[in-house]
Design a protein around this motif. Structure first.
Motif, PDB file in Angstrom:
ATOM      1  N   THR A  91     -11.507  -8.429   1.836  1.00  0.00           N
ATOM      2  CA  THR A  91     -10.842  -9.455   2.639  1.00  0.00           C
ATOM      3  C   THR A  91      -9.410  -9.654   2.170  1.00  0.00           C
ATOM      4  N   TRP A  92      -8.532  -9.918   3.135  1.00  0.00           N
ATOM      5  CA  TRP A  92      -7.127 -10.168   2.821  1.00  0.00           C
ATOM      6  C   TRP A  92      -6.922 -11.654   2.543  1.00  0.00           C
ATOM      7  N   SER A  93      -6.166 -11.956   1.528  1.00  0.00           N
ATOM      8  CA  SER A  93      -5.823 -13.345   1.219  1.00  0.00           C
ATOM      9  C   SER A  93      -4.480 -13.365   0.497  1.00  0.00           C
ATOM     10  N   GLU A  94      -3.926 -14.557   0.400  1.00  0.00           N
ATOM     11  CA  GLU A  94      -2.664 -14.726  -0.318  1.00  0.00           C
ATOM     12  C   GLU A  94      -2.959 -15.466  -1.620  1.00  0.00           C
ATOM     13  N   ILE A  95      -2.585 -14.827  -2.736  1.00  0.00           N
ATOM     14  CA  ILE A  95      -2.865 -15.417  -4.047  1.00  0.00           C
ATOM     15  C   ILE A  95      -1.592 -15.430  -4.880  1.00  0.00           C
ATOM     16  N   GLU A  96      -1.630 -16.163  -5.984  1.00  0.00           N
ATOM     17  CA  GLU A  96      -0.526 -16.168  -6.930  1.00  0.00           C
ATOM     18  C   GLU A  96      -0.408 -14.779  -7.565  1.00  0.00           C
ATOM     19  N   SER A  97       0.817 -14.292  -7.747  1.00  0.00           N
ATOM     20  CA  SER A  97       1.034 -12.964  -8.335  1.00  0.00           C
ATOM     21  C   SER A  97       0.465 -12.856  -9.735  1.00  0.00           C
ATOM     22  N   ALA A  98       0.407 -13.953 -10.436  1.00  0.00           N
ATOM     23  CA  ALA A  98      -0.120 -13.936 -11.807  1.00  0.00           C
ATOM     24  C   ALA A  98      -1.583 -13.533 -11.848  1.00  0.00           C
ATOM     25  N   TYR A  99      -2.291 -13.664 -10.723  1.00  0.00           N
ATOM     26  CA  TYR A  99      -3.716 -13.365 -10.697  1.00  0.00           C
ATOM     27  C   TYR A  99      -4.024 -11.974 -10.161  1.00  0.00           C
ATOM     28  N   LEU A 100      -3.006 -11.121  -9.996  1.00  0.00           N
ATOM     29  CA  LEU A 100      -3.247  -9.748  -9.566  1.00  0.00           C
ATOM     30  C   LEU A 100      -3.965  -8.989 -10.672  1.00  0.00           C
ATOM     31  N   VAL A 101      -4.888  -8.132 -10.268  1.00  0.00           N
ATOM     32  CA  VAL A 101      -5.641  -7.329 -11.233  1.00  0.00           C
ATOM     33  C   VAL A 101      -5.654  -5.889 -10.745  1.00  0.00           C
ATOM     34  N   PRO A 102      -5.891  -4.936 -11.655  1.00  0.00           N
ATOM     35  CA  PRO A 102      -6.036  -3.548 -11.214  1.00  0.00           C
ATOM     36  C   PRO A 102      -7.155  -3.441 -10.191  1.00  0.00           C
ATOM     37  N   GLY A 103      -6.890  -2.671  -9.139  1.00  0.00           N
ATOM     38  CA  GLY A 103      -7.871  -2.524  -8.064  1.00  0.00           C
ATOM     39  C   GLY A 103      -7.512  -3.323  -6.825  1.00  0.00           C
ATOM     40  N   ASP A 104      -6.598  -4.314  -6.956  1.00  0.00           N
ATOM     41  CA  ASP A 104      -6.146  -5.069  -5.790  1.00  0.00           C
ATOM     42  C   ASP A 104      -5.284  -4.170  -4.911  1.00  0.00           C
ATOM     43  N   THR A 105      -5.440  -4.312  -3.587  1.00  0.00           N
ATOM     44  CA  THR A 105      -4.563  -3.641  -2.639  1.00  0.00           C
ATOM     45  C   THR A 105      -3.526  -4.663  -2.212  1.00  0.00           C
ATOM     46  N   ILE A 106      -2.255  -4.324  -2.412  1.00  0.00           N
ATOM     47  CA  ILE A 106      -1.166  -5.262  -2.118  1.00  0.00           C
ATOM     48  C   ILE A 106      -0.459  -4.821  -0.852  1.00  0.00           C
ATOM     49  N   SER A 107      -0.181  -5.757   0.009  1.00  0.00           N
ATOM     50  CA  SER A 107       0.537  -5.471   1.238  1.00  0.00           C
ATOM     51  C   SER A 107       1.959  -6.009   1.118  1.00  0.00           C
ATOM     52  N   PHE A 108       2.924  -5.120   1.290  1.00  0.00           N
ATOM     53  CA  PHE A 108       4.312  -5.566   1.366  1.00  0.00           C
ATOM     54  C   PHE A 108       5.083  -4.602   2.237  1.00  0.00           C
TER      55      PHE A 108
END
Length: 138
Positions: A91-108
């Motif tokens: 699922t796509w969601s918006e989170i604080e960058s500090a909580y990014l972990v390996p395995g996350d797919t980032i959309s930019f």
């Protein structure tokens, strides 16, 4: 997310360049030029004293200038986006960058501020070229 920095007193930072072995030797030489040169009723050796103190200040000024320009952490920081659009657990969601972990797919998209240090996220030791639609894995 803010990156904290401690502002240092510029005058104290300048004086810190006079607190090292080279400066101690120069300060000692300046004192010797004044204190020990006036034997036999000779006047103090002001020319040597002023020259040594001038060199001491020039040396400290150069060190201070270099440190302020190269060590200015604020100028070395790159902007980090405070939030990231992330696909986690399908699922796509918006989170604080500090909580990014390996395995996350980032959309930019083009022009976005990258929400983290990409080599750290992708695990790549060398720069990698990415094309539209490419995935980054970590």
């Amino acid at each position: 997310m803010t990156l904290e920095s401690e502002e240092q007193n510029a005058f104290l930072q300048f004086l810190s360049f006079m607190w090292n072995p080279l400066s101690w030797v120069m300060e000692g030489a300046a004192l010797v030029a004044i204190a020990l040169s006036n034997g036999d009723n000779q006047p103090p050796d002001w020319e040597d004293f002023v020259g040594i103190v001038l060199l001491l200040f020039i040396n400290s000024a150069i060190g201070f200038y270099e440190e302020r320009n190269a060590g200015n952490v604020r100028s070395l920081r790159w902007p980090i986006a405070p939030k990231a659009k992330v696909k986690r657990n399908g699922t796509w969601s918006e989170i604080e960058s500090a909580y990014l972990v390996p395995g996350d797919t980032i959309s930019f998209k083009i022009g976005d501020i990258v929400p983290a240090d990409c080599p750290a996220l992708t695990g790549e030791s060398l720069p990698q070229s990415k094309n539209v639609g490419d995935q980054c894995f970590s």
